[in-house]
Design a protein around this motif. Structure first.
Motif, mmCIF file in Angstrom:
data_model
loop_
_atom_site.group_PDB
_atom_site.id
_atom_site.type_symbol
_atom_site.label_atom_id
_atom_site.label_comp_id
_atom_site.label_asym_id
_atom_site.label_seq_id
_atom_site.Cartn_x
_atom_site.Cartn_y
_atom_site.Cartn_z
ATOM 1 N N VAL A 100 33.538 -0.082 -2.641
ATOM 2 C CA VAL A 100 34.557 0.642 -2.070
ATOM 3 C C VAL A 100 35.530 -0.529 -1.078
ATOM 4 O O VAL A 100 36.509 -0.191 -2.379
ATOM 5 N N THR A 101 35.534 -1.038 -1.144
ATOM 6 C CA THR A 101 36.819 -1.732 -0.285
ATOM 7 C C THR A 101 36.952 -2.921 -1.533
ATOM 8 O O THR A 101 38.243 -3.376 -1.682
ATOM 9 N N PHE B 179 32.867 5.743 12.105
ATOM 10 C CA PHE B 179 32.738 5.129 10.836
ATOM 11 C C PHE B 179 31.442 3.931 10.775
ATOM 12 O O PHE B 179 32.038 3.131 12.300
ATOM 13 N N LYS B 180 30.057 4.000 10.552
ATOM 14 C CA LYS B 180 29.692 2.491 11.289
ATOM 15 C C LYS B 180 30.478 1.414 10.398
ATOM 16 O O LYS B 180 30.258 0.255 11.063
ATOM 17 N N GLU B 181 30.669 1.133 9.010
ATOM 18 C CA GLU B 181 31.247 -0.160 8.108
ATOM 19 C C GLU B 181 31.555 0.649 6.991
ATOM 20 O O GLU B 181 31.350 1.911 6.704
ATOM 21 N N LEU B 182 32.385 -0.129 6.499
ATOM 22 C CA LEU B 182 32.715 0.343 4.868
ATOM 23 C C LEU B 182 32.139 0.251 4.383
ATOM 24 O O LEU B 182 32.228 -1.881 3.613
ATOM 25 N N ASP C 195 25.251 7.370 5.034
ATOM 26 C CA ASP C 195 24.718 6.283 5.684
ATOM 27 C C ASP C 195 26.107 5.041 6.093
ATOM 28 O O ASP C 195 25.872 4.345 7.417
ATOM 29 N N TYR C 196 27.587 5.787 6.337
ATOM 30 C CA TYR C 196 28.282 4.844 6.503
ATOM 31 C C TYR C 196 29.244 5.573 7.257
ATOM 32 O O TYR C 196 30.113 5.108 8.533
ATOM 33 N N TYR D 167 42.550 4.123 2.974
ATOM 34 C CA TYR D 167 41.657 4.531 2.051
ATOM 35 C C TYR D 167 40.813 4.488 1.366
ATOM 36 O O TYR D 167 40.111 4.903 0.884
ATOM 37 N N SER D 168 39.784 3.278 1.736
ATOM 38 C CA SER D 168 38.739 2.487 1.729
ATOM 39 C C SER D 168 37.586 4.065 2.561
ATOM 40 O O SER D 168 36.475 4.885 2.077
ATOM 41 N N LYS D 169 37.971 4.726 3.683
ATOM 42 C CA LYS D 169 37.696 5.951 4.760
ATOM 43 C C LYS D 169 37.710 7.059 3.715
ATOM 44 O O LYS D 169 36.557 8.080 4.006
#
Length: 380
Positions: free
Chosen positions: A272-273, A265-268, A72-73, A322-324
């Motif tokens: 996760v962040t 990436f649409k958003e994070l 979704d992201y 790292y979140s990505k």
């Protein structure tokens, strides 16, 4: 050469400077502390419950981010399952292989105690010390048999410099000043001893200088140390093993770099962040407690940031990266229906007490994704 639980996405802050013993940790250098007037991308440290961070929190039993569908992201590139690379970009050099061999020999070095010369900058020395402030000994200021590398910047500024030039067997005074923000200590009767900004005198005994003696790299040495555990019996086999290990690491890094560069990436997701931020802050918070600092003073002393908020601002790019990566691993697993094998899960079974089962399953899942992408990549 066994696997250990180290994954980039899970070790955001592992590179922080480790300080010395509580009695004489390195002082803050405000002139080198980074300053930032802009609000941190991820807000302020006070916005996070980092003190209660746990590694498995926010992860489910499958090693996925709880409540998060990665696809979704993130949109993966069409060719993500068959990426192509030039061999010249992946193959390690002879120098890189030799560097790994040198590091291995250093890990197996024995210690030689030297007592017939003066200590010099760069030497590792064994010392006893007993510190006092205004003539009062304080808790954490006494230690016997501490191993200290001179010039490492481990202890308070000026401490290591004052050992240089002394000979093993000598006892002498080292005078230093504790940094501002250093936590209070206590005397033998439990009374408070203020250390912040105070001059301290340490009686130091230099026991000996420690020199490393590297083993000779021979077939016999290789067979003795790695013949049974890794089925490696000769120097050439050892070099071939490291060549293969470095090749695989280079390929894995190239794959992740390619995915990061070519995925959309649409958003994070905040789940996760927030995890990455809490892990980072918890690392420094735990270290600060260990060495007797408050969090802001520690990140200034250990990492050169003005405070914890400045740390978050300085590490915002790393937190985002790292979140990505965390999303990419899960997105690939979702797309290819990858699950870790029992063998991969069992690899980390001894770490579940520290990190929790869900975290260890996530690392095993990352292994499974990495293996799949590595096997399908084309190197020519």
């Amino acid at each position: 050469m066994k696997k250990i639980i180290t994954k980039a996405v899970c070790l955001l802050c592992a590179g922080a400077l480790v300080l010395g013993a509580a009695g004489c940790s390195k002082s803050a250098d405000s002139s080198s502390a980074a300053s930032s007037t802009a609000a941190a991308v991820y807000g302020s440290a006070e916005d996070y419950d980092y003190e209660n961070f746990s590694y498995s929190s926010g992860l489910d039993e499958n090693g996925y981010w709880e409540g998060v569908k990665a696809l979704d992201y993130v949109t993966l590139p069409e060719n993500f399952a068959s990426l192509t690379f030039k061999r010249s970009e992946i193959e390690p050099t002879e120098e890189e292989v030799q560097s790994e061999i040198d590091s291995l020999l250093s890990d197996h070095a024995t210690e030689k105690q030297v007592t017939d010369r003066a200590a010099a900058d760069g030497d590792t020395v064994n010392i006893d010390y007993a510190g006092s402030v205004d003539g009062v000994a304080f808790s954490g200021g006494t230690y016997s048999g501490y191993s200290l590398t001179l010039g490492s910047g481990t202890f308070i500024d000026g401490f290591e410099d004052q050992i240089v030039g002394h000979t093993p067997g000598e006892t002498f005074d080292v005078t230093v000043t504790f940094p501002e923000g250093y936590s209070d200590s206590t005397d033998s009767e439990g009374n408070t001893v203020v250390l912040s900004g105070k001059k301290a005198v340490f009686s130091v005994t230099l026991n000996y200088i420690s020199e490393k003696v590297l083993p000779e790299l021979t077939d016999a040495w290789v067979a003795e140390n790695y013949g049974e555990s890794d089925d490696v019996h000769t120097v050439e086999e050892l070099k071939a093993l490291y060549q293969k290990m470095l090749y695989n690491t280079d390929l894995q890094n190239a794959i992740m770099d390619d995915l990061l560069a070519n995925s959309t990436f649409k958003e994070l997701p905040k789940e996760v962040t927030d995890y990455q931020v809490n892990q980072c802050l918890n690392y420094y918070y735990t270290m600060a407690n260990y060495y007797g600092y408050d969090l802001d003073s520690f990140v200034q002393t250990a990492a050169g940031y003005e405070n914890a908020d400045d740390l978050l601002e300085g590490m915002s790019d790393s937190i985002t990266t790292y979140s990505k990566e965390a999303l990419l691993y899960q997105a690939v697993a979702e797309t290819l229906d990858i699950v870790p094998t029992q063998e991969q899960i069992d690899t980390y079974s001894s770490y579940t007490g520290t990190y929790g089962e869900n975290y260890c399953t996530m690392v095993a899942l990352m292994d499974a994704v990495t293996d799949a992408l590595t096997e399908s990549a084309v190197v020519s």
